[in-house]
Design an enzyme around this catalytic site. Structure first.
Site, PDB file in Angstrom:
ATOM      1  N   LYS A  22       0.836  -1.206   0.000  1.00 27.57           N
ATOM      2  CA  LYS A  22       0.000   0.000   0.000  1.00 27.57           C
ATOM      3  C   LYS A  22       0.876   1.264   0.000  1.00 27.57           C
ATOM      4  O   LYS A  22       0.636   2.195  -0.766  1.00 27.57           O
ATOM      5  CB  LYS A  22      -0.889   0.006   1.254  1.00 27.57           C
ATOM      6  CG  LYS A  22      -1.539   1.347   1.553  1.00 27.57           C
ATOM      7  CD  LYS A  22      -2.418   1.295   2.785  1.00 27.57           C
ATOM      8  CE  LYS A  22      -1.780   1.728   4.065  1.00 27.57           C
ATOM      9  NZ  LYS A  22      -1.458   3.160   4.189  1.00 27.57           N
ATOM     10  N   ASN A  23       1.890   1.258   0.852  1.00 27.74           N
ATOM     11  CA  ASN A  23       2.685   2.481   0.984  1.00 27.74           C
ATOM     12  C   ASN A  23       3.641   2.703  -0.181  1.00 27.74           C
ATOM     13  O   ASN A  23       4.301   3.732  -0.269  1.00 27.74           O
ATOM     14  CB  ASN A  23       3.445   2.494   2.324  1.00 27.74           C
ATOM     15  CG  ASN A  23       2.487   2.713   3.486  1.00 27.74           C
ATOM     16  OD1 ASN A  23       1.300   2.980   3.279  1.00 27.74           O
ATOM     17  ND2 ASN A  23       2.990   2.605   4.701  1.00 27.74           N
ATOM     18  N   CYS A 118      -5.987  13.153  12.559  1.00 33.65           N
ATOM     19  CA  CYS A 118      -6.409  11.803  12.241  1.00 33.65           C
ATOM     20  C   CYS A 118      -6.317  10.986  13.512  1.00 33.65           C
ATOM     21  O   CYS A 118      -5.756  11.435  14.498  1.00 33.65           O
ATOM     22  CB  CYS A 118      -5.607  11.229  11.085  1.00 33.65           C
ATOM     23  SG  CYS A 118      -4.215  10.263  11.536  1.00 33.65           S
ATOM     24  N   ARG A 123      -0.528  14.812  12.786  1.00 38.54           N
ATOM     25  CA  ARG A 123       0.080  14.607  11.470  1.00 38.54           C
ATOM     26  C   ARG A 123       0.114  15.869  10.593  1.00 38.54           C
ATOM     27  O   ARG A 123      -0.582  15.963   9.575  1.00 38.54           O
ATOM     28  CB  ARG A 123      -0.615  13.462  10.732  1.00 38.54           C
ATOM     29  CG  ARG A 123      -0.543  12.170  11.511  1.00 38.54           C
ATOM     30  CD  ARG A 123      -1.187  11.020  10.804  1.00 38.54           C
ATOM     31  NE  ARG A 123      -0.295  10.375   9.845  1.00 38.54           N
ATOM     32  CZ  ARG A 123      -0.585   9.233   9.239  1.00 38.54           C
ATOM     33  NH1 ARG A 123      -1.715   8.625   9.478  1.00 38.54           N
ATOM     34  NH2 ARG A 123       0.244   8.708   8.377  1.00 38.54           N
ATOM     35  N   ASP A 306       3.875   0.900  12.180  1.00 40.92           N
ATOM     36  CA  ASP A 306       2.729   0.209  11.580  1.00 40.92           C
ATOM     37  C   ASP A 306       2.604  -1.246  12.045  1.00 40.92           C
ATOM     38  O   ASP A 306       1.634  -1.920  11.694  1.00 40.92           O
ATOM     39  CB  ASP A 306       2.824   0.250  10.044  1.00 40.92           C
ATOM     40  CG  ASP A 306       2.465   1.629   9.498  1.00 40.92           C
ATOM     41  OD1 ASP A 306       2.015   2.481  10.277  1.00 40.92           O
ATOM     42  OD2 ASP A 306       2.652   1.851   8.279  1.00 40.92           O
ATOM     43  N   ARG A 398      -8.701  -0.455   4.140  1.00 40.43           N
ATOM     44  CA  ARG A 398      -7.818   0.557   3.549  1.00 40.43           C
ATOM     45  C   ARG A 398      -6.464  -0.056   3.191  1.00 40.43           C
ATOM     46  O   ARG A 398      -5.823   0.379   2.231  1.00 40.43           O
ATOM     47  CB  ARG A 398      -7.570   1.697   4.538  1.00 40.43           C
ATOM     48  CG  ARG A 398      -8.719   2.642   4.746  1.00 40.43           C
ATOM     49  CD  ARG A 398      -8.265   3.789   5.623  1.00 40.43           C
ATOM     50  NE  ARG A 398      -6.912   4.163   5.238  1.00 40.43           N
ATOM     51  CZ  ARG A 398      -5.949   4.516   6.089  1.00 40.43           C
ATOM     52  NH1 ARG A 398      -6.175   4.565   7.373  1.00 40.43           N
ATOM     53  NH2 ARG A 398      -4.755   4.830   5.653  1.00 40.43           N
TER      54      ARG A 398
END
Ligand code: UD1
Length: 419
Positions: A22-23, A118, A123, A306, A398
């Protein structure tokens, strides 16, 4: 809103295939704006975040075809006219900000609504904006928007106060066609940045040192289209490694890069898990008593933030005291409150969580407060007595491709209820 229901207590076995990252794909989709040609992404992960960033690009007249059968994404940015993306979509996903660097490089301007707070922290994007200013852009923030314009970007030396992943990526993209040389010092070193640089270099950029703390970008006149397959998702791999560990099982994980997983391998090994690497696969064997460990999250190559929630879940099941210190995000222990509802013994003290392993977790209705918290709660559900319902599963969608199908394939009693 869908929820995931798990009946705990099943051991896992068999093999699981990891999707691409994803990143990696989010900045790569943003980078495709830099060229007016077509770009193709092969083996793309079919994730909600990928659909959202694609919609962001569509609002500025990019043509994006996503083929769910072949996992191929075709991006055609030849018709982009507007430099202002839909504010609702930008608010929906923070990573939408990754289009700033490409927009200022290709069109000399952008206007986006500012991100709100968030769940895992405030952030800010100050480092991104400082980088654009250093390249000669005029940046202004007001009325909930950030705007920038530049007649011509000029290369410069930029020192990042913190090795921010997004800021490094945005500045790298902005500098690809700037005049002269840009040097980013104290750059983030994440593998996804190296992957983005590989994509940009295939487009014709001249970037040296991505993946280290100093990145040199020598400006080129223009970029062309290319085809790319992103790297494997090291966080998804780490999540499945932790799934094996928490269920004290032995599984094979296909689609890994050992180098990218060093901190996770080191910590799980310290806890007593056996890990054998076979090329791009690994066998994780945790069929034994595990030991408590301490973890401190750090920028890469340190332990990834993460993976912090998932490891918290694991350590709830390990007798003794473990301490987890979160240094990247100020509010990333929200999973602890939910895990306590399942019988976990976690005390939060500022940026640290003190976890006392318990004999058993018990099934409960819990809420995925963010992406990785949701994954961690699913892992806890795998060992909890009785039934666990994880709600607000859209957070998990997500960043994980079919997490329940992959766990079901490994033998877990898990299903998604469509609401
Ligand atoms: C990326 C990852 C995310 C991961 C994070 C840290 C993507 C799409 N997301 O997010 O999964 O958790 O890296 O590894 O790749 N900061 C500032 N000012 C800035 C930018 C960041 O103060 O301008 C702070 C943030 O508030 C945070 C820290 O720096 O405390 C790290 O953020 P950053 O590395 O930028 O994370 P993201 O790129 O948003």
């Amino acid at each position: 809103m869908d929820k995931i229901v798990i009946k705990g207590g099943k051991k896992l076995c068999g093999e699981v295939n990891i999707s691409t990252a994803k990143n990696s794909i989010l900045p790569i989709i943003a980078a495709s704006i830099l060229s007016g040609d077509k770009c193709i992404i092969e083996d793309a992960p079919m994730l909600e975040d990928v659909f959202v960033i694609s919609d962001v690009l569509r609002t500025i007249r990019t043509k994006i075809d996503i083929d769910n059968n072949t996992n191929r994404i075709l991006i055609d940015t030849s018709n982009i006219k507007d430099c202002e993306a839909s504010s609702d979509l930008v608010k929906k996903m923070r990573a939408s900000f990754l289009i700033m660097g490409s927009m200022i490089a290709r069109f000399g301007k952008f206007r986006l609504s500012l991100p709100g707070g968030c769940n895992i922290g405030t952030r800010p994007i100050d480092l991104h904006l400082k980088g654009f200013s250093a390249l000669g852009a005029e940046v202004s923030v007001g009325h909930g928007y950030v705007e920038a314009q530049a007649k011509k970007l000029i290369g410069n030396k930029i020192y990042l106060d913190f090795p921010s992943v997004g800021a490094t990526e945005n500045i790298m993209m902005a500098a690809t066609t700037a005049e002269g040389e840009t040097i980013i010092e104290n750059a983030a070193e994440e593998p996804e940045i190296e992957d983005l640089a590989k994509f940009l270099n295939c487009m014709g950029a001249n970037i040296i040192g991505a993946g280290t703390g100093t990145i040199r970008i020598i400006g080129v006149n223009e970029l062309k289209g290319t085809t790319h397959k992103p790297i494997y998702d090291r966080i998804e791999a780490g999540t499945f490694m932790t799934a094996a560990a928490i269920t004290r099982s032995k599984i094979k994980i296909n689609g890994i890069n050992e180098g990218h997983l060093k901190p996770v391998i080191a910590k799980l090994t310290e806890a007593g898990v056996s890990i054998e690497i076979e090329g791009s696969s690994m066998i994780v064997d945790a069929d034994k008593e595990l030991k408590p460990i301490d973890i401190k999250t750090m920028p890469y190559p340190g332990f990834p933030t993460d993976m912090q929630s998932q490891m918290s879940g694991l350590l709830c099941s390990v007798h003794g005291t473990s301490i987890i210190t979160e240094t990247i995000f100020e509010n990333r222990f929200m999973h602890a409150t939910e895990m306590k509802r399942m019988g976990a013994n976690i005390k939060i003290d500022g940026r640290s969580a003190v976890i006392e392993g318990v004999n058993k977790l018990t099934g409960a209705e819990v809420r995925a407060t963010d992406l990785r918290a949701g994954a961690a709660l699913i892992l806890c559900g795998l060992i909890a007595e009785g039934e666990t319902e994880v709600t607000d599963i859209y957070h998990v969608d997500r960043g994980y491709v079919n997490i329940e199908k992959k766990l079901h394939g490994l033998g877990a009693d898990i299903e998604r209820l469509k609401m």
